[in-house]
Design an enzyme around this catalytic site. Sequence first.
Site, short mmCIF file in Angstrom:
data_model
loop_
_atom_site.label_atom_id
_atom_site.label_comp_id
_atom_site.label_asym_id
_atom_site.label_seq_id
_atom_site.Cartn_x
_atom_site.Cartn_y
_atom_site.Cartn_z
N SER D 55 56.65 65.17 61.50
CA SER D 55 55.50 64.82 60.70
C SER D 55 55.82 65.09 59.23
O SER D 55 56.23 66.20 58.88
CB SER D 55 54.31 65.67 61.18
OG SER D 55 53.11 65.13 60.77
N GLU D 56 55.63 64.08 58.37
CA GLU D 56 56.13 64.15 57.00
C GLU D 56 55.49 65.25 56.15
O GLU D 56 56.00 65.61 55.10
CB GLU D 56 55.94 62.80 56.30
CG GLU D 56 54.48 62.49 56.01
CD GLU D 56 54.25 61.07 55.52
OE1 GLU D 56 55.08 60.20 55.78
OE2 GLU D 56 53.21 60.84 54.89
N ASN D 57 54.37 65.76 56.62
CA ASN D 57 53.73 66.85 55.88
C ASN D 57 54.40 68.20 56.13
O ASN D 57 53.99 69.20 55.54
CB ASN D 57 52.24 66.94 56.23
CG ASN D 57 52.01 67.20 57.70
OD1 ASN D 57 52.53 66.48 58.53
ND2 ASN D 57 51.25 68.23 58.02
N GLY D 58 55.44 68.20 56.99
CA GLY D 58 56.21 69.43 57.11
C GLY D 58 56.23 70.07 58.47
O GLY D 58 56.14 71.30 58.58
#
Lengths: 216, 216, 226, 226
Positions: D55-58
């Site tokens: 997930s690109e938010n970390g």
Amino acid sequence: MKKVVSVHDAIELIKDGASIMIGGFLSCGTPDKLIDELVKQGKKNLTMICNDTSYPNTDKGKIIANKLVKKLIAAHIGTNPDTGAQMHNGEIEVELIPMGTLVEKIRAKGAGLGGVLTQTGVGTILEENKETIEIEGKKFIFEKPLGADFALIYGTKVDSFGNVAFYGTTRNFNTVMATAADTVIVQADEIVECLDPNDVVIPGLFVDYIVKREEV
Amino acid sequence: MKKVVSVHDAIELIKDGASIMIGGFLSCGTPDKLIDELVKQGKKNLTMICNDTSYPNTDKGKIIANKLVKKLIAAHIGTNPDTGAQMHNGEIEVELIPMGTLVEKIRAKGAGLGGVLTQTGVGTILEENKETIEIEGKKFIFEKPLGADFALIYGTKVDSFGNVAFYGTTRNFNTVMATAADTVIVQADEIVECLDPNDVVIPGLFVDYIVKREEV
Amino acid sequence: MPVAQNLMTKEKIREIIAKRAAREFKRGDVVTLGIGLPTEVANYVPDETRVIFQSENGLLGAGRLHKGERPDPRIINAGGAYVEPTMGCCFYDTLMAFTIMRGGHIDATVLGALQVDGFGNIASWMIPNKFVPGMGGSMDLVVGSKRVIVVMEHTSKGQIKIVQKCDLPLTARGEVDLIITERCVFDVDKNGLLLKEINPIFSLDEIKASTGADFRVSSELCEMVL
Amino acid sequence: MPVAQNLMTKEKIREIIAKRAAREFKRGDVVTLGIGLPTEVANYVPDETRVIFQSENGLLGAGRLHKGERPDPRIINAGGAYVEPTMGCCFYDTLMAFTIMRGGHIDATVLGALQVDGFGNIASWMIPNKFVPGMGGSMDLVVGSKRVIVVMEHTSKGQIKIVQKCDLPLTARGEVDLIITERCVFDVDKNGLLLKEINPIFSLDEIKASTGADFRVSSELCEMVL
């Protein structure tokens, strides 16, 4: 689950002529057991990418002492006179790169960037034969990304998912090297089932093989 | 020791027309208390740099709703219709930048690099009016470093030396923004005397002021 | 060689230089010290200055050398020595170390040199075909630090080190702000070298004779605090 | 509109697409899913495939949505939903997220689109003057992923989405590898689109009529597993 393998099997993957990154700052955070096996298996004509060559016949210095290296890319070789000697008599080719540029070149490869633009080295002999770019009146050297076939790295605690955590000043180049090599082998002081996700420094997806360092 | 200050005193440092980076991915890891005070003090003509503008009238969305922003630089505004509306009727100028490019531009500023070379956006309208560079047959867009006067960031635990540690997915842009602004203000869920040095994600030297988020 | 030089042991020379350099920091400064003589500067920085020593191998808050019997090999400084981290320290990787160093977040750097000149040039990383240790992190550090302080013996085995123009391969161009030797202190500004302090056991003529670069003498020239 | 389309509810259409996309992963693949329909793909990936969702938010190892009463607001996915991290997950910042995504470390990406074409082009982030949410992380993701799988309804309110050449602003040029709709599956290769699977309730003519791009029909054309 990542493959926990024997040091023999991990190092056997490396062919003569391969390029390998090796983590560590001097002896700290250096995967010494992987190096011992590399020397034992007598790999040849390696391109070695590392911060330094440690001390004479010590960890990375063993690779130099055993003359496994054809080309060395490093930031500092002053702590190991063997390296200087082999360089001066033409046994190995040495490319010296400023530490901050070296780490960025490796990161650029791992992060899919086109290269590095740095002022480090401008006005010095490092500028020779390099592309330079003027940005808002300042000169920058363009440096290409740097990857390798293998990265041999150190981890203090590694979990079965390949996640790596560190203690002390052992991180150094291990973190970026993990992102920039086709195959990443980590030597673990300790293997645990599952790290606290907040403690992970190298996400597990970068790690291919885990070797446990048996206490001597 | 870093200055632990009141939210009022921290935000009072910001002048109208300032450029401010604000950490957070939607509402997660967003310094909501600093934002509330920014709105309360009614700063004007801000340049706001952030991943997104969150939801209508929610944390970063409050800054939009209260029309404090002259120019917005962000990766995504789709979760807050207010932002789109103000953009379409010309109230705010919006520059949309791919998330990976935005984070690298901020890092480049913090790390003293000349810019970013990325393939992201090549062949799209983002390439218009941008310098491009061909590297080994591939086209890269050159993007300049991006800094700001202030960074308002979030930290889960902050120690009295300014070191910051995070829990969960709250890190997002907070880490790079801390390196790229003249003055860095961190909103801490908790202030502790001294963090375990292995747990620190943002080294204390980047942090100028600490504000404790009082539990509501 | 000036007669006065014989009055100082090697240790005394290093002490004079390190003590003087230690006076250059402001409260809370983040400082990086080079290997060798620069490391000794830390010994003379008063605790109340709260200077934070940054070590390029990944440590903010490097403390004194480890004195115990069993040092932890996982905590070293950039010279490879085992150190005790200070309260409030933190560890990071090389990427962060050079974000800090190249990114302009270091207030002052103290390092040695083979040659310096009045243009702010510094040569410290190689003597072609003779001494090629590599630049390590020095090039990034000199380019990125807010202030660069060179500490070195005024001459090396009688050879002049403060030269009209460096002829050894440079570490960086135009980055040096201050030169501290056992004999004097030079500011380096746009117009070249400015002598601002002098060790009273040396005469101005002796300084001139042992310095290869032209320099101006400050109207506020004073004695070096020894 | 083909008659068969009326046989499928919106939910059924999404299910068909998500189920089919879920078959695209190899054991241990690291996969990133876009917001909306792509997110539903996760529901159909068998546990034993051990796919890791990034997930690109970390977050590496995003699990199912949080079901409890008091979710932890400090753990979200890229859509802003509270999620339960899986065993072996880890958290990181946006810098690392995009090192992973742009650096070629994602095995497959599944995302929606406004338009795609036989050149592998994809438009998914804006309709000028009408719909401008921004590209978020999609441009980096599409450029950096080893495989890009577009999942979408074959047409949108009767409008053709698989076009001869995208005329909306592109997300990326030449990056799409596979297109999955409720009607069929196209490979995208150097020669354009290759129809390789067809939903048996649609005829080839119906596919042709609802597809704006020329395509070849695979000699191994088979029925889509529904």
